[in-house]
Scaffold this motif. Structure first.
Motif, PDB file in Angstrom:
ATOM      1  N   GLU A 263       0.797  -1.223   0.000  1.00  0.00           N
ATOM      2  CA  GLU A 263       0.000   0.000   0.000  1.00  0.00           C
ATOM      3  C   GLU A 263       0.830   1.272   0.000  1.00  0.00           C
ATOM      4  N   GLY A 264       2.111   1.195   0.327  1.00  0.00           N
ATOM      5  CA  GLY A 264       2.936   2.394   0.393  1.00  0.00           C
ATOM      6  C   GLY A 264       2.805   3.116   1.713  1.00  0.00           C
ATOM      7  N   VAL A 265       3.715   4.034   1.965  1.00  0.00           N
ATOM      8  CA  VAL A 265       3.701   4.794   3.220  1.00  0.00           C
ATOM      9  C   VAL A 265       2.842   6.046   3.116  1.00  0.00           C
ATOM     10  N   GLY A 266       2.339   6.337   1.922  1.00  0.00           N
ATOM     11  CA  GLY A 266       1.492   7.511   1.728  1.00  0.00           C
ATOM     12  C   GLY A 266       2.151   8.549   0.845  1.00  0.00           C
ATOM     13  N   LEU A 267       1.352   9.206   0.018  1.00  0.00           N
ATOM     14  CA  LEU A 267       1.863  10.225  -0.895  1.00  0.00           C
ATOM     15  C   LEU A 267       2.542  11.357  -0.127  1.00  0.00           C
ATOM     16  N   GLY A 268       3.767  11.658  -0.485  1.00  0.00           N
ATOM     17  CA  GLY A 268       4.534  12.716   0.166  1.00  0.00           C
ATOM     18  C   GLY A 268       5.291  12.276   1.396  1.00  0.00           C
ATOM     19  N   GLN A 269       5.142  11.000   1.802  1.00  0.00           N
ATOM     20  CA  GLN A 269       5.727  10.525   3.061  1.00  0.00           C
ATOM     21  C   GLN A 269       7.033   9.752   2.887  1.00  0.00           C
ATOM     22  N   SER A 270       7.622   9.783   1.711  1.00  0.00           N
ATOM     23  CA  SER A 270       8.861   9.054   1.470  1.00  0.00           C
ATOM     24  C   SER A 270       9.984   9.546   2.381  1.00  0.00           C
ATOM     25  N   VAL A 271      10.768   8.603   2.880  1.00  0.00           N
ATOM     26  CA  VAL A 271      11.946   8.922   3.687  1.00  0.00           C
ATOM     27  C   VAL A 271      13.185   9.003   2.794  1.00  0.00           C
ATOM     28  N   GLN A 272      13.256   8.151   1.790  1.00  0.00           N
ATOM     29  CA  GLN A 272      14.451   8.060   0.943  1.00  0.00           C
ATOM     30  C   GLN A 272      14.687   9.305   0.102  1.00  0.00           C
ATOM     31  N   LYS A 273      13.658  10.093  -0.140  1.00  0.00           N
ATOM     32  CA  LYS A 273      13.843  11.325  -0.910  1.00  0.00           C
ATOM     33  C   LYS A 273      14.473  12.441  -0.072  1.00  0.00           C
ATOM     34  N   LEU A 274      14.599  12.216   1.233  1.00  0.00           N
ATOM     35  CA  LEU A 274      15.118  13.249   2.130  1.00  0.00           C
ATOM     36  C   LEU A 274      16.641  13.221   2.196  1.00  0.00           C
ATOM     37  N   GLY A 275      17.280  13.114   1.041  1.00  0.00           N
ATOM     38  CA  GLY A 275      18.732  13.169   0.985  1.00  0.00           C
ATOM     39  C   GLY A 275      19.412  11.833   0.800  1.00  0.00           C
ATOM     40  N   TYR A 276      18.663  10.735   0.898  1.00  0.00           N
ATOM     41  CA  TYR A 276      19.274   9.414   0.751  1.00  0.00           C
ATOM     42  C   TYR A 276      19.439   9.028  -0.718  1.00  0.00           C
ATOM     43  N   LEU A 277      18.425   9.347  -1.516  1.00  0.00           N
ATOM     44  CA  LEU A 277      18.492   9.080  -2.952  1.00  0.00           C
ATOM     45  C   LEU A 277      18.838  10.371  -3.682  1.00  0.00           C
ATOM     46  N   PRO A 278      20.009  10.462  -4.319  1.00  0.00           N
ATOM     47  CA  PRO A 278      20.331  11.670  -5.079  1.00  0.00           C
ATOM     48  C   PRO A 278      19.446  11.781  -6.320  1.00  0.00           C
ATOM     49  N   GLU A 279      18.948  12.973  -6.601  1.00  0.00           N
ATOM     50  CA  GLU A 279      18.110  13.231  -7.780  1.00  0.00           C
ATOM     51  C   GLU A 279      16.957  12.231  -7.885  1.00  0.00           C
ATOM     52  N   PRO A 280      16.123  12.107  -6.852  1.00  0.00           N
ATOM     53  CA  PRO A 280      15.041  11.104  -6.893  1.00  0.00           C
ATOM     54  C   PRO A 280      13.956  11.422  -7.909  1.00  0.00           C
ATOM     55  N   GLN A 281      13.948  12.637  -8.442  1.00  0.00           N
ATOM     56  CA  GLN A 281      12.917  13.026  -9.406  1.00  0.00           C
ATOM     57  C   GLN A 281      13.238  12.599 -10.836  1.00  0.00           C
ATOM     58  N   THR A 282      14.414  12.012 -11.051  1.00  0.00           N
ATOM     59  CA  THR A 282      14.806  11.643 -12.418  1.00  0.00           C
ATOM     60  C   THR A 282      14.734  10.123 -12.600  1.00  0.00           C
ATOM     61  N   ASP A 283      15.899   9.465 -12.730  1.00  0.00           N
ATOM     62  CA  ASP A 283      15.858   8.040 -13.090  1.00  0.00           C
ATOM     63  C   ASP A 283      15.434   7.127 -11.949  1.00  0.00           C
ATOM     64  N   PHE A 284      15.397   7.602 -10.701  1.00  0.00           N
ATOM     65  CA  PHE A 284      14.965   6.756  -9.583  1.00  0.00           C
ATOM     66  C   PHE A 284      13.582   7.136  -9.063  1.00  0.00           C
ATOM     67  N   ILE A 285      12.791   7.777  -9.888  1.00  0.00           N
ATOM     68  CA  ILE A 285      11.477   8.212  -9.426  1.00  0.00           C
ATOM     69  C   ILE A 285      10.559   7.022  -9.151  1.00  0.00           C
ATOM     70  N   MET A 286      10.776   5.893  -9.851  1.00  0.00           N
ATOM     71  CA  MET A 286       9.936   4.725  -9.594  1.00  0.00           C
ATOM     72  C   MET A 286      10.146   4.184  -8.192  1.00  0.00           C
ATOM     73  N   ALA A 287      11.350   4.334  -7.641  1.00  0.00           N
ATOM     74  CA  ALA A 287      11.594   3.894  -6.273  1.00  0.00           C
ATOM     75  C   ALA A 287      10.748   4.708  -5.290  1.00  0.00           C
ATOM     76  N   ILE A 288      10.609   6.011  -5.549  1.00  0.00           N
ATOM     77  CA  ILE A 288       9.774   6.866  -4.693  1.00  0.00           C
ATOM     78  C   ILE A 288       8.302   6.511  -4.860  1.00  0.00           C
ATOM     79  N   ILE A 289       7.889   6.222  -6.090  1.00  0.00           N
ATOM     80  CA  ILE A 289       6.504   5.800  -6.329  1.00  0.00           C
ATOM     81  C   ILE A 289       6.208   4.522  -5.549  1.00  0.00           C
ATOM     82  N   ALA A 290       7.137   3.565  -5.600  1.00  0.00           N
ATOM     83  CA  ALA A 290       6.949   2.296  -4.886  1.00  0.00           C
ATOM     84  C   ALA A 290       6.889   2.519  -3.380  1.00  0.00           C
ATOM     85  N   GLU A 291       7.707   3.451  -2.869  1.00  0.00           N
ATOM     86  CA  GLU A 291       7.724   3.708  -1.427  1.00  0.00           C
ATOM     87  C   GLU A 291       6.445   4.391  -0.974  1.00  0.00           C
ATOM     88  N   GLU A 292       5.990   5.379  -1.734  1.00  0.00           N
ATOM     89  CA  GLU A 292       4.839   6.169  -1.281  1.00  0.00           C
ATOM     90  C   GLU A 292       3.494   5.537  -1.633  1.00  0.00           C
TER      91      GLU A 292
END
Length: 391
Positions: A263-292
């Motif tokens: 179900e994900g942790v909720g839209l906007g609630q990702s932890v990995q985008k808070l400095g752990y994943l560099p440039e999460p809005q580009t090639d790793f955006i699917m990881a954020i989608i999967a998390e949230e």
């Protein structure tokens, strides 16, 4: 004029259109969610910095989409237009060669600074290869059946392709080289060329491409095998051994995907985008989608992209027009190959290449050219519908 518009409204491919719109808007939302911290910390800008830039890209893309949808695809076989497109592509690539800019984290000098945005010529090259190959093969078919074509009959497309591959590889954009190669083979496979001739074509391109890559490796080996790229290869083989270095991004991508669960942790609630994943809005955006958003969000994206790919292949199989078939197959293959490379890198199936996820990742050049491709695909689809009505 009214009859012309009515014709388009009746035959418009609404399933592709609404899927395209959904993916773009979904991507816009996820870019805002994934890039807030990057905008504040790295850009020292408001949290909606990347969102606003992508919104502008989306407006431009909408206009480009309409152009592609309403310009009859038959024009792409026009000799004058093909010459103009080729000259424009060569000019852009030469411009990149002399004035390209690179970003330290990618190790690639594949952008042109236009002031308001960084423009990536390799994105233009992907669509150009589809249209140029399809147009050139179609024109050849007017005098000689496509199944009888041999590699020596299409020497100019081969030369143009080799030149494009050389320029893109010279700027060490290896992900684009793979996609451009896959697109070329897909368009040729859809041309109707005999299997024996296709093997010859494949061999010719393989030999020339291999020799070219060998030359580039010899001349620019130090530029290609940078510490960043070698690190990506090492992290692919064993990311946890390089947790504090090259494996950092891959491992945190795994953590993001694993944290999302069903179900994900909720839209906007990702932890990995808070400095752990560099440039999460580009090639790793699917990881954020999967998390949230969990598996549900992943299925939405894959379902949308998969629908467009299969719809494009369906159009290619249904039409009797070789030009329409090659264009549709080329666009569908482009989406499929780029999606696989992106998700393969995120999931650890293949080494990271820095390729964006179509329609979802942040990036103006990619979104604009993909939107033009969707417009062209819809135009081809309208022709196929009309073709069916005449049967």
């Amino acid at each position: 004029m009214r009859k012309y518009i009515a014709y388009y409204v009746r035959n418009f491919d609404y399933p592709i259109f609404f899927t395209y719109v959904f993916l773009c808007l979904f991507g816009l939302i996820m870019i805002y969610s994934s890039s807030m911290m990057v905008a504040i910390v790295q850009e020292e800008a408001p949290p909606d910095y990347f969102y606003n830039k992508q919104l502008i890209n989306l407006v431009i893309s909408s206009l480009v989409f309409l152009f592609g949808a309403f310009l009859p695809y038959k024009h792409y076989s026009n000799k004058k237009l093909m010459v103009a497109m080729t000259a424009g592509m060569i000019f852009i690539l030469v411009w990149l060669w002399f004035f390209g800019v690179g970003m330290e984290q990618t190790g690639s000098k594949s952008w042109i600074d236009l002031g308001v945005m960084n423009f990536q010529p390799s994105e233009v090259a992907k669509l150009f290869v589809i249209l140029y190959f399809a147009g050139a093969f179609y024109r050849k078919s007017l005098n000689n059946p496509l199944e009888n074509l041999q590699p020596n009959n299409i020497i100019y497309p081969i030369i143009i392709w080799i030149f494009i591959i050389f320029c893109v590889a010279n700027e060490t954009d290896l992900g684009a080289v793979i996609i451009l190669s896959g697109i070329a083979f897909a368009v040729v496979a859809a041309s109707g060329m005999s299997f024996k001739a296709y093997l010859k074509f494949f061999s010719v391109l393989g030999l020339l491409g291999g020799a070219l890559m060998g030359f580039i490796l010899l001349v620019k080996g130090d530029s290609i095998f940078t510490d960043n790229r070698l690190g990506r290869l090492q992290s692919f083989l064993n990311p946890f051994e390089y947790e504090s270095g090259s494996g950092h991004q891959v491992i945190n991508g795994y953590i993001a995907i694993g944290s999302g669960g069903l179900e994900g942790v909720g839209l906007g609630q990702s932890v990995q985008k808070l400095g752990y994943l560099p440039e999460p809005q580009t090639d790793f955006i699917m990881a954020i989608i999967a998390e949230e958003l969990g598996i549900f969000g992943v299925i939405l994206v894959l379902g949308g992209l998969g629908f467009i790919v299969f719809r494009g292949l369906y159009i290619a199989m249904k039409t009797k027009d070789p030009l329409a078939r090659m264009i549709s197959a080329g666009i569908a293959s482009w989406l499929a190959i780029q999606t696989f490379i992106n998700l393969g890198g995120v999931s650890g199936l293949i080494p990271l290449t820095g390729v964006t996820l179509p329609f979802i990742s942040y990036g103006g050049s990619s979104l604009i050219m993909l939107s033009l491709a969707m417009g062209i695909l819809i135009n081809v689809s309208m022709y196929v519908k009309l073709e069916k009505k005449k049967q």
